[in-house]
Design a protein around this motif. Structure first.
Motif, PDB file in Angstrom:
ATOM      1  N   LYS A   1      -1.511  -4.051  -2.076  1.00 58.75           N
ATOM      2  CA  LYS A   1      -2.142  -2.669  -3.014  1.00 58.75           C
ATOM      3  C   LYS A   1      -2.505  -1.972  -1.804  1.00 58.75           C
ATOM      4  CE  LYS A   1      -5.325  -0.952  -6.154  1.00 58.75           C
ATOM      5  NZ  LYS A   1      -4.864  -0.639  -7.489  1.00 58.75           N
ATOM      6  N   ARG A   2      -1.872  -0.499  -1.877  1.00 61.73           N
ATOM      7  CA  ARG A   2      -2.316   0.290  -0.639  1.00 61.73           C
ATOM      8  C   ARG A   2      -2.763   1.512  -1.410  1.00 61.73           C
ATOM      9  NH1 ARG A   2      -0.478  -1.761   4.002  1.00 61.73           N
ATOM     10  NH2 ARG A   2       0.792  -3.443   3.446  1.00 61.73           N
ATOM     11  N   ASP A   3      -3.338   2.381  -0.483  1.00 59.15           N
ATOM     12  CA  ASP A   3      -3.545   3.985  -1.141  1.00 59.15           C
ATOM     13  C   ASP A   3      -2.543   4.381  -1.907  1.00 59.15           C
ATOM     14  OD1 ASP A   3      -3.793   6.918  -0.794  1.00 59.15           O
ATOM     15  OD2 ASP A   3      -5.761   6.183   0.144  1.00 59.15           O
ATOM     16  N   PRO A   4      -2.841   5.252  -3.085  1.00 61.28           N
ATOM     17  CA  PRO A   4      -1.788   5.849  -3.759  1.00 61.28           C
ATOM     18  C   PRO A   4      -0.792   6.720  -3.015  1.00 61.28           C
ATOM     19  CG  PRO A   4      -3.646   5.845  -5.000  1.00 61.28           C
ATOM     20  CD  PRO A   4      -4.007   5.405  -3.603  1.00 61.28           C
ATOM     21  N   VAL A   5      -1.341   7.555  -2.003  1.00 59.20           N
ATOM     22  CA  VAL A   5      -0.338   8.258  -1.161  1.00 59.20           C
ATOM     23  C   VAL A   5       0.628   7.729  -0.383  1.00 59.20           C
ATOM     24  CG1 VAL A   5      -1.657   8.288   1.061  1.00 59.20           C
ATOM     25  CG2 VAL A   5      -0.772  10.299   0.370  1.00 59.20           C
ATOM     26  N   VAL A   6       0.640   6.419  -0.383  1.00 61.93           N
ATOM     27  CA  VAL A   6       1.813   5.868   0.315  1.00 61.93           C
ATOM     28  C   VAL A   6       2.811   5.239  -1.000  1.00 61.93           C
ATOM     29  CG1 VAL A   6       2.466   3.619   1.595  1.00 61.93           C
ATOM     30  CG2 VAL A   6       0.016   4.958   2.263  1.00 61.93           C
ATOM     31  N   ASP A   7       3.861   5.922  -0.906  1.00 62.95           N
ATOM     32  CA  ASP A   7       5.006   5.329  -1.886  1.00 62.95           C
ATOM     33  C   ASP A   7       5.362   4.135  -1.687  1.00 62.95           C
ATOM     34  OD1 ASP A   7       7.183   5.153  -3.390  1.00 62.95           O
ATOM     35  OD2 ASP A   7       8.418   6.766  -2.748  1.00 62.95           O
ATOM     36  N   SER A   8       5.249   3.036  -2.562  1.00 61.05           N
ATOM     37  CA  SER A   8       5.429   1.528  -2.295  1.00 61.05           C
ATOM     38  C   SER A   8       6.974   1.683  -2.176  1.00 61.05           C
ATOM     39  CB  SER A   8       4.817   0.732  -3.554  1.00 61.05           C
ATOM     40  OG  SER A   8       5.381   1.211  -4.702  1.00 61.05           O
ATOM     41  N   GLY A   9       7.597   2.261  -2.474  1.00 62.02           N
ATOM     42  CA  GLY A   9       9.276   2.129  -2.422  1.00 62.02           C
ATOM     43  C   GLY A   9       9.767   2.323  -1.074  1.00 62.02           C
ATOM     44  N   LEU A  10       8.883   3.024  -0.079  1.00 61.98           N
ATOM     45  CA  LEU A  10       9.112   3.000   1.284  1.00 61.98           C
ATOM     46  C   LEU A  10       8.834   1.704   2.084  1.00 61.98           C
ATOM     47  CD1 LEU A  10       7.700   6.553   1.850  1.00 61.98           C
ATOM     48  CD2 LEU A  10      10.162   6.062   1.349  1.00 61.98           C
ATOM     49  N   LEU A  11       8.118   0.846   1.487  1.00 63.00           N
ATOM     50  CA  LEU A  11       7.486  -0.193   2.387  1.00 63.00           C
ATOM     51  C   LEU A  11       8.587  -1.335   2.643  1.00 63.00           C
ATOM     52  CD1 LEU A  11       4.087  -0.605   0.533  1.00 63.00           C
ATOM     53  CD2 LEU A  11       4.793   0.713   2.501  1.00 63.00           C
ATOM     54  N   THR A  12       8.618  -1.925   3.625  1.00 61.04           N
ATOM     55  CA  THR A  12       9.659  -3.001   3.874  1.00 61.04           C
ATOM     56  C   THR A  12       8.951  -4.088   4.884  1.00 61.04           C
ATOM     57  OG1 THR A  12      11.993  -3.818   4.673  1.00 61.04           O
ATOM     58  CG2 THR A  12      10.835  -1.653   5.733  1.00 61.04           C
ATOM     59  N   GLY A  13       9.178  -5.321   4.622  1.00 63.31           N
ATOM     60  CA  GLY A  13       8.893  -6.390   5.579  1.00 63.31           C
ATOM     61  C   GLY A  13       9.794  -6.655   6.673  1.00 63.31           C
ATOM     62  N   ASP A  14      11.069  -6.067   6.395  1.00 60.79           N
ATOM     63  CA  ASP A  14      12.139  -6.195   7.474  1.00 60.79           C
ATOM     64  C   ASP A  14      12.135  -5.283   8.724  1.00 60.79           C
ATOM     65  OD1 ASP A  14      14.592  -6.702   8.741  1.00 60.79           O
ATOM     66  OD2 ASP A  14      15.940  -6.013   7.082  1.00 60.79           O
ATOM     67  N   PRO A  15      11.935  -5.346   9.934  1.00 60.35           N
ATOM     68  CA  PRO A  15      11.805  -4.789  11.067  1.00 60.35           C
ATOM     69  C   PRO A  15      13.441  -3.937  11.262  1.00 60.35           C
ATOM     70  CG  PRO A  15      11.061  -6.568  11.877  1.00 60.35           C
ATOM     71  CD  PRO A  15      11.509  -6.945  10.451  1.00 60.35           C
ATOM     72  N   GLU A  16      14.340  -4.478  10.979  1.00 58.86           N
ATOM     73  CA  GLU A  16      15.622  -3.974  10.862  1.00 58.86           C
ATOM     74  C   GLU A  16      15.987  -2.724   9.837  1.00 58.86           C
ATOM     75  OE1 GLU A  16      18.348  -3.869  13.053  1.00 58.86           O
ATOM     76  OE2 GLU A  16      16.791  -4.956  14.340  1.00 58.86           O
ATOM     77  N   ALA A  17      15.139  -2.880   8.837  1.00 60.33           N
ATOM     78  CA  ALA A  17      15.264  -1.744   8.142  1.00 60.33           C
ATOM     79  C   ALA A  17      14.721  -0.179   8.437  1.00 60.33           C
ATOM     80  CB  ALA A  17      14.506  -2.096   6.649  1.00 60.33           C
TER      81      ALA A  17
END
Length: 74
Positions: A50-66
């Protein structure tokens, strides 16, 4: 309008602040750089955390290559 596609490594306290500042000052950046800053991907250790609402969760990735291997990220 030209866009500057950005990727970010990490989104803790500092990264969240960067996202917030980019949003708050979007028009200022457009006026200064003549381009719109767009956050494309953010690398994090746990994309489900869970993160601050200002951060769009659709932008998050755990893959460095992304982030590091994306040719569209400036």
């Amino acid at each position: 309008m030209r866009k500057i596609q950005m990727g970010m490594l990490g989104c803790g306290t500092v990264g969240t602040g960067v996202v917030r500042l980019l949003e708050m000052n979007r028009q200022r950046h457009i006026n200064y750089a003549g381009a719109e800053p767009v956050m494309k991907k953010i690398l994090v250790a746990d994309p489900q955390k869970k993160r601050d609402p200002v951060v769009d969760s659709g932008l998050l990735t755990g893959d460095p290559e992304a982030v590091l291997g994306d040719p569209e990220i400036d």
